[in-house]
Structures are given as structure tokens and as C-alpha cells.
Design an enzyme around this catalytic site. Sequence first.
Site, PDB file in Angstrom:
ATOM      1  N   HIS A   1       9.097 -10.129   4.727  1.00 13.05           N
ATOM      2  CA  HIS A   1       8.497 -10.434   3.630  1.00 13.05           C
ATOM      3  C   HIS A   1       8.396  -9.639   2.712  1.00 13.05           C
ATOM      4  CE1 HIS A   1       4.567  -8.467   4.523  1.00 13.05           C
ATOM      5  NE2 HIS A   1       4.958  -8.302   5.755  1.00 13.05           N
TER       6      HIS A   1
ATOM      7  N   HIS B   1      -1.490  -1.241   6.043  1.00 12.27           N
ATOM      8  CA  HIS B   1      -2.300  -1.745   5.001  1.00 12.27           C
ATOM      9  C   HIS B   1      -3.048  -0.653   4.195  1.00 12.27           C
ATOM     10  CE1 HIS B   1      -2.334  -6.376   5.925  1.00 12.27           C
ATOM     11  NE2 HIS B   1      -1.222  -5.750   6.041  1.00 12.27           N
TER      12      HIS B   1
ATOM     13  N   ASP C   1       9.748  -6.773  10.737  1.00 10.83           N
ATOM     14  CA  ASP C   1       8.139  -6.581  10.140  1.00 10.83           C
ATOM     15  C   ASP C   1       8.034  -5.110  10.596  1.00 10.83           C
ATOM     16  OD1 ASP C   1       5.975  -6.601   8.824  1.00 10.83           O
ATOM     17  OD2 ASP C   1       5.804  -8.695   9.063  1.00 10.83           O
TER      18      ASP C   1
ATOM     19  N   ASP D   1       4.964  -1.935   4.851  1.00  9.14           N
ATOM     20  CA  ASP D   1       4.733  -3.206   5.356  1.00  9.14           C
ATOM     21  C   ASP D   1       4.764  -4.266   4.280  1.00  9.14           C
ATOM     22  OD1 ASP D   1       3.743  -5.708   6.297  1.00  9.14           O
ATOM     23  OD2 ASP D   1       1.714  -5.177   6.521  1.00  9.14           O
TER      24      ASP D   1
ATOM     25  N   GLU E   1       3.436 -13.939   3.045  1.00 10.96           N
ATOM     26  CA  GLU E   1       3.270 -13.720   4.559  1.00 10.96           C
ATOM     27  C   GLU E   1       1.760 -12.911   4.806  1.00 10.96           C
ATOM     28  OE1 GLU E   1       3.208 -11.371   8.382  1.00 10.96           O
ATOM     29  OE2 GLU E   1       2.682 -10.781   6.257  1.00 10.96           O
ATOM     30  N   GLU E   2       1.100 -12.239   3.866  1.00 15.58           N
ATOM     31  CA  GLU E   2       0.228 -11.682   4.072  1.00 15.58           C
ATOM     32  C   GLU E   2      -1.152 -12.822   3.817  1.00 15.58           C
ATOM     33  OE1 GLU E   2      -0.261  -8.859   5.286  1.00 15.58           O
ATOM     34  OE2 GLU E   2       1.279  -7.802   4.623  1.00 15.58           O
TER      35      GLU E   2
END
Lengths: 345, 329
Positions: B63, B304, B218, B165, B195-196
Site C-alpha cells: 500500500h 505509525h 507490508d 509503513d 489500506e490504513e
Amino acid sequence: MKTDELLKILCSADGISGFEDDTAALASELLRDAGADSVYTDALGSVHAVFEPQGEPVRTVLLDAHMDEVGLMVSGICDNGMLKFVSIGGIDARVLPAMRVKIHGRRDYFGVITNLPPHITSSADYKKAVPPDEMFIDAGLSHDEACENIAVGDAVSFFTPAGMLLNERYLSKALDDRSGMAAIMYASERLRGKLGSTRVHVLFSTQEEFSLSGASAGAYASGADMCVCVDVGHAKTPDSKSDDTFELAGGPMIGVAPSLKKSMSDELRALAETLGIEHQIEVMGGSSGTNAWSIAIAGRGIPCALISIPLRYMHTGAEAAAVSDITAVGELLSEYVMSKDKEGS
Amino acid sequence: MNIDTSLLLKLCSAFGPSGHEGGISELIASELRGLADEIYTDALGNLVARRKGAGKRVMLAAHMDSVGLIVTNITEDGFLYCAPVGGVSPFYALSGYVRFESGVRGVIMCGTKTKRAELKLSDMFIDVGARDEKEAAALVNVGDACIIEHEGFIQNGRVFSNFLDDRIGCFVLIEAFKRLKETENDVYFVFTVQEELGLRGARAVSYAIAPDLALSVDVMTAPDTPDSSGHGLVIGGGVGIKVKDGSVITHREVRMKLTDIARECGIKHQLEVAPSGGTDAGAIHVSRAGVKTGGLSVPSRYTHSAGECIDLADAEAAISLLSEFAARQ
């Protein structure tokens, strides 16, 4: 085949979500023996069986039950050879200490989940549940032996014997949802040669306990016009609340929920009354927590009904169901399909 | 190891919070235009680069969106309040530098009376230097998205950067494409959106491609830092071959194929059983009548945050394994 014979066969397999191959092999054989016109396994491992009618098919009815059971998965190997694990499916960690398990490594290994004896547990800890990340599986292996024969990601199933209690109550770690599979097998055998225009598509789906994904993909592929899911519901025990539990041996639980097709629920209820099949009504507000939730919106959408078998001690090594309930679900299911068939084309 | 680290850092600094992936998509497309037989963007913004073949349809997905923030309100004093785009921890966000697609910069802070232990994103505001609402509105509109960014760096073979990420996944796909051997397979390198927000881009693009086999690449958080569980992936321990996470139990055939290739080619790998977390594989495997799907993970720390961390050796292992997998029958 009688219900208890079906249960004995189906409950003999191990198969947590994503590892349903053994159950699939048993189910495929039973379906072939029941006269299915085709039996195959799809990309996600679900077993499909198609029973063609005598005449031109005008509708396809999907009958779904899931093959997978809850269990554990190896997530790490400690320096002392003990195994770390995670749960697959919703498991109350309080049932795990001292449970015997089978680790499906290079071959099957027996193990036991660690538990401190009362003699050496402090009185404060004695009242507390052990958090799952403080438990290990002891398979008696050294670190090197464990690394050689067991890998992270290997499936672990409960190792508890199946058997019959008094009053025809069956006990097994996997009645959720082998009992549903048994009911569908019972119905399929009963329907043999009796349908004129209704194709029956049996789906024994994978990964219900994890993500409902097997049912979603399998239902999409079936192209069915309607579906009846068979799963288990909570039966009363002396310590349960009465408003969200149902009578064991009280007959099929017919689901009523916004996500289910109301007309199908009503038809099942009316049919049970006409046939004198003792039954119970289970009302759910949101998700039914079963495959019906995902099948209803698979592909272009498939109208769904849900019949549940009352079950005690769900998601433990010893789930209990009444054989009479399973047989009654099979009867209701087959009568329902025949009633659809009588609607003609 | 021969890794184009400048490309990796460029990917990590490109703008692309969920739903606003235009910038990162253009950067990836510019890398692949000369290599792909066909390259296109679908209705949702997923970028697809294809190496045509007559054989099996193989879909490889990473992603390209990142987490971010979206402005919900501008105060009379010229401060911006915002909602999270994806999973944004207030602790990681606090005192971050933010950037909007327009290039406008700011900082995200909280007031002096806010209790730090009870910090919530809704208590925090962005300061873009505006003296009042009018000045703020001249720089930013309600509904504009921004990212929290810090300059990444590479040290001791490890990359520290925001948005590893999943820009590391995008990087692995790009490099694997560059190394892809002759193959019968019809290979789709897919850079997904949203995706998130819940694996949304992957759902649509896998429906369209209808692959025979799929793999998502990922990051997965490694619990290998002080005061973490210590059981699971470790960074520098090799590429993660996913058995399960919170979104998928991978297909055994795909998993076996990956471990077989890794053993045969001497690629350092580790098996991954993650109790939670999700990836595009969760959406792909349930597409249409079901897709045999696996997952590769680059183990990472501090997911994140502005200082996510991966080991370059793991990225190299992922590239080797992916390019080999994509070419095999």
C-alpha cells in the site's frame, strides 16, 4: 447415516481455522457417499458439493456449515523448549490451564498447557485467571528438538476425547460446527432423489472462527439464490442467564435478525409448527456472529436464514449438544428445501 | 547487498495520506514506466504496473498510502483542529512537524493545561503561524489532509523514517520488478490506496484483477524492544513469512512455496504469527471466489511514528524472495 454416526466421523478430525484439510477430506467422502453430483475444494479450502435435481434446476439453495474449530497456534519457541501460542477464534483463557493439546508439527505431538499447582500458588494469585501470555505449551521437548520438529505457525488443537453422555448428549471439542455439518449431511441424505427443480449446493466452509472468509468466497462462487446457514447457539446451563440462552434438546433455534431474510425465518417457523418440530426463536440485533453475516452480502447478495443448534460450553475442549436437536435441524432443513421445491418453477 | 537507499528515502518523504495518494503514486509510476508492459491507475487510485504473460495471474501488493490528519475546523485564533486518517497515536503525533499537499507547514501541539497522560488527538491543534482565522484560511481549507513528517536517516544498516509503513513495501515491489526474470506469469505489481482506512483499495483492485495467486508486502511490528513481549519477529532476523495476523490466515500452499524458495536460495527468513494488525492480504484473499494469498513482512519498530525503523538486510531478503516468487510457476 444416523446423526450420532455422522458426529462420530466428523468430530474425529482436528482442524483449526486455516487448517481444515482433514475435516475437508472426511466431509468430501461423506458427500460423495450421499450421492453428490460433484464435490470439489475451492481456493480457500472450503468443500462444495452440488446435488442436481431430477429436472431442470430453477433455483439453487445453499446450505452452509463451517468446518473449522477454535484452537491455538504456535507463536514462538522458548530457550527451554516451551512453546508460546496465540488463540485462533474466541477462547476464554480461563479454560486453558492444564488442558491437553495436540501440536500439529512435523508429526502430531502431545502437550499440556502449563499450570501452577495450588500448593505453590499464592492465595492472591489463586483467585486470578492466568493471562494467556503467561501460559506455555509443554511438549516435553528441548529447545533443539522443538525447533527441529515444530515451527512457528503450526496449528494446535484441543486433545479431549469425544463421546456420548447420558440421554443422547454428545460431547466433543468441535461440535461448533461439526454438529451443523452433521445436520446438513442428514438433510442431504434425506433429500436424495426427492427434488424436481431445486439444486442443493452444500458449502462446508473454512475460517468462520477467524474471519468468515471461507463462507464469503464460497457463497460468491455458488451463485445461490438463497442460503440457510447452520451453526450453534448458546444452550442453558444452571449458571446462565435465561434471556440469551436456549433449551438444550428444545429443538432448532430459528434466527430472526435484520441481517437475515425475514420471510425465510417466517417460513421456517411456520413449517416447524406444521410439522410439529419443537423449536425456539433466537432474536439478534446486530451481527449473528455466524457465516450468515457474510453470505448475505456475498456477490450480488444472497437472502439468508440461520438455524442454530443449542450448545453448551462453546469454544472449550468439551462442547455438548443433544443429538435430537441436530436430527431435528436436519429434518427441518430438508423439509424446507422440499417446500421450496414444491413452489415449482 | 545493492540497495538504492536514495529511492527509499524519496519514497518515504512523498506525500500520500489515505485518500490523497496522487504524489506518491506519481513517484512510483515514474520509476516503473520504463519497465512495465502496461501501467494504469484505477478508479480508486490504485496504481497497477503489469508484466504481461500468458500464464498464471500473480498479484503483488503494497500500500502506498500513509496515516495522516485531516483538518476539521479552523478557530477564530487561526488554529486548526483535525481528525486522524488511519491509526494515529496522539503520543507519536505531539510536537510533530506537519506538511500539507500545497507545501504549507505547521506543528501539532497541545495547550499548556492539557494533561499529557490523558492526551487525545481531539485536544491537539496545528499551528501554521496564522494570526487569525482569515490568515489560516488563506493557507489551509477545512478538509485538507496533512502528514506528520521528520527527515529520515540511515545508520548502521538500519533505516529510521516516517512512512516505512508501507513505503518499504512499495520499494520492495519496485526493486523486485527491476530484478524480475523471464517468466510465463502475468504479474501485476499493485500499489494500493486506503489500506490504513481498512484495506479498501486492495478490495477493489483484487476484484478487478481476479488473480490466481496473491502476495502482500507490508511492515509488521517487531516486539523486540525493551518492555515488549519479545515473542515474534525481530528486526534484522530476515523477511517475515506471514502465517497469520489480525486480518488473515495465509494460504498454506503460498506459505510453503515462500519457505521453500527462501531455503533453496538461502534467503534469511522468519515465520510470523502476529496476534493483531492487518494488511491488504486480509482483503485480497476473500475477493470473489477466494484467492490463494500470502504475505511478506519487513519487520519494523515504532509503527505509525515519525521514527519507524527497519533493517536493510530484511528489505534485501524481501526483494530477493519476492522477485523469485513472482517468476515461479
